[in-house]
Motif scaffolding. Structure first.
Motif, PDB file in Angstrom:
ATOM      1  N   UNK A  45       0.836  -1.193   0.000  1.00 34.03           N
ATOM      2  CA  UNK A  45       0.000   0.000   0.000  1.00 34.03           C
ATOM      3  C   UNK A  45       0.872   1.246   0.000  1.00 34.03           C
ATOM      4  N   UNK A  46       0.412   2.257  -0.673  1.00 32.59           N
ATOM      5  CA  UNK A  46       1.166   3.488  -0.744  1.00 32.59           C
ATOM      6  C   UNK A  46       1.151   4.240   0.564  1.00 32.59           C
ATOM      7  N   UNK A  47       2.299   4.766   0.937  1.00 38.03           N
ATOM      8  CA  UNK A  47       2.436   5.533   2.166  1.00 38.03           C
ATOM      9  C   UNK A  47       2.596   7.010   1.853  1.00 38.03           C
ATOM     10  N   UNK A  48       3.525   7.336   0.948  1.00 36.00           N
ATOM     11  CA  UNK A  48       3.800   8.737   0.628  1.00 36.00           C
ATOM     12  C   UNK A  48       4.502   8.815  -0.713  1.00 36.00           C
ATOM     13  N   UNK A  49       4.343   9.953  -1.376  1.00 37.87           N
ATOM     14  CA  UNK A  49       5.031  10.182  -2.641  1.00 37.87           C
ATOM     15  C   UNK A  49       5.628  11.581  -2.646  1.00 37.87           C
ATOM     16  N   UNK A  50       6.646  11.736  -3.467  1.00 42.16           N
ATOM     17  CA  UNK A  50       7.257  13.039  -3.697  1.00 42.16           C
ATOM     18  C   UNK A  50       7.729  13.068  -5.133  1.00 42.16           C
ATOM     19  N   UNK A  51       7.573  14.222  -5.799  1.00 37.57           N
ATOM     20  CA  UNK A  51       8.053  14.283  -7.178  1.00 37.57           C
ATOM     21  C   UNK A  51       9.217  15.256  -7.307  1.00 37.57           C
ATOM     22  N   UNK A  52       9.721  15.379  -8.512  1.00 39.10           N
ATOM     23  CA  UNK A  52      10.935  16.144  -8.760  1.00 39.10           C
ATOM     24  C   UNK A  52      10.749  17.635  -8.500  1.00 39.10           C
ATOM     25  N   UNK A  53       9.492  18.089  -8.405  1.00 37.10           N
ATOM     26  CA  UNK A  53       9.246  19.498  -8.089  1.00 37.10           C
ATOM     27  C   UNK A  53       8.970  19.702  -6.605  1.00 37.10           C
ATOM     28  N   UNK A  54       9.028  18.629  -5.822  1.00 36.28           N
ATOM     29  CA  UNK A  54       8.863  18.732  -4.380  1.00 36.28           C
ATOM     30  C   UNK A  54       7.458  18.528  -3.862  1.00 36.28           C
ATOM     31  N   UNK A  55       6.521  18.246  -4.748  1.00 34.96           N
ATOM     32  CA  UNK A  55       5.155  17.973  -4.287  1.00 34.96           C
ATOM     33  C   UNK A  55       5.104  16.666  -3.513  1.00 34.96           C
ATOM     34  N   UNK A  56       4.364  16.656  -2.430  1.00 34.09           N
ATOM     35  CA  UNK A  56       4.254  15.460  -1.604  1.00 34.09           C
ATOM     36  C   UNK A  56       2.796  15.090  -1.383  1.00 34.09           C
ATOM     37  N   UNK A  57       2.577  13.836  -1.086  1.00 33.21           N
ATOM     38  CA  UNK A  57       1.243  13.353  -0.757  1.00 33.21           C
ATOM     39  C   UNK A  57       1.380  12.193   0.217  1.00 33.21           C
ATOM     40  N   UNK A  58       0.353  12.000   1.064  1.00 31.61           N
ATOM     41  CA  UNK A  58       0.412  10.984   2.103  1.00 31.61           C
ATOM     42  C   UNK A  58      -0.892  10.211   2.183  1.00 31.61           C
ATOM     43  N   UNK A  59      -0.755   8.954   2.569  1.00 29.33           N
ATOM     44  CA  UNK A  59      -1.945   8.186   2.903  1.00 29.33           C
ATOM     45  C   UNK A  59      -2.543   8.751   4.195  1.00 29.33           C
ATOM     46  N   UNK A  60      -3.850   8.664   4.330  1.00 30.00           N
ATOM     47  CA  UNK A  60      -4.510   9.212   5.513  1.00 30.00           C
ATOM     48  C   UNK A  60      -3.974   8.610   6.809  1.00 30.00           C
ATOM     49  N   UNK A  61      -3.589   7.354   6.753  1.00 33.03           N
ATOM     50  CA  UNK A  61      -3.152   6.648   7.962  1.00 33.03           C
ATOM     51  C   UNK A  61      -1.841   7.186   8.528  1.00 33.03           C
ATOM     52  N   UNK A  62      -1.085   7.948   7.729  1.00 28.97           N
ATOM     53  CA  UNK A  62       0.212   8.441   8.206  1.00 28.97           C
ATOM     54  C   UNK A  62       0.306   9.953   8.222  1.00 28.97           C
ATOM     55  N   UNK A  63      -0.721  10.623   7.750  1.00 26.79           N
ATOM     56  CA  UNK A  63      -0.686  12.087   7.720  1.00 26.79           C
ATOM     57  C   UNK A  63      -0.446  12.657   9.110  1.00 26.79           C
ATOM     58  N   UNK A  64       0.463  13.618   9.176  1.00 23.85           N
ATOM     59  CA  UNK A  64       0.779  14.246  10.447  1.00 23.85           C
ATOM     60  C   UNK A  64       1.813  13.497  11.265  1.00 23.85           C
TER      61      UNK A  64
END
Length: 127
Positions: free
Chosen positions: A46-65
């Protein structure tokens, strides 16, 4: 061929912190996305977090914060800072990379989108 090598896993008590690292071999894609996944026994990654070459990030709800993904481009290393760990965070953690993919700020990673994978590192959190 991109090579990814994770490190930093271990056994800790609930409430502790760990930082996972993912060292990458040299690559030449200007655009890319990197991500952390985790796999529980008998389940798909399952996905936990992502980051791209421009620095954008995203998180699964279960790990946010609690978790933070970031990268050191000079060291070609991806990190996952994990705070306030819970027993339910116990899993094998993998880093992944997809060249040419700008994942943006709302993309919780899906495993079929990523081509290159590390070998995984075990995180065990006891109560």
């Amino acid at each position: 061929q991109v090579q990814l090598v994770e490190s930093g896993g271990g056994s800790v008590q609930a409430g502790s912190s760990l930082r996972l690292s993912c060292a990458t071999s040299e690559y030449h894609s200007y655009l890319y996305s990197m991500a952390w996944f985790r796999q529980f026994p008998g389940k798909e990654r399952e996905g936990v977090a992502s980051i791209d070459s421009t620095g954008n990030t995203a998180y699964a709800d279960s790990v946010k914060g609690r978790f933070a993904i970031y990268q050191d481009n000079a060291k070609r290393t991806l990190y996952l800072q994990m705070n306030s760990l819970k027993p339910e965070d116990t899993a094998t953690y993998y880093c992944a990379m997809e060249p040419g993919f700008r994942s943006g700020s709302n993309y919780v990673p899906r495993q079929n989108r990523y081509t290159y994978w590390g070998q995984g590192t075990q995180v065990t959190v006891s109560s």
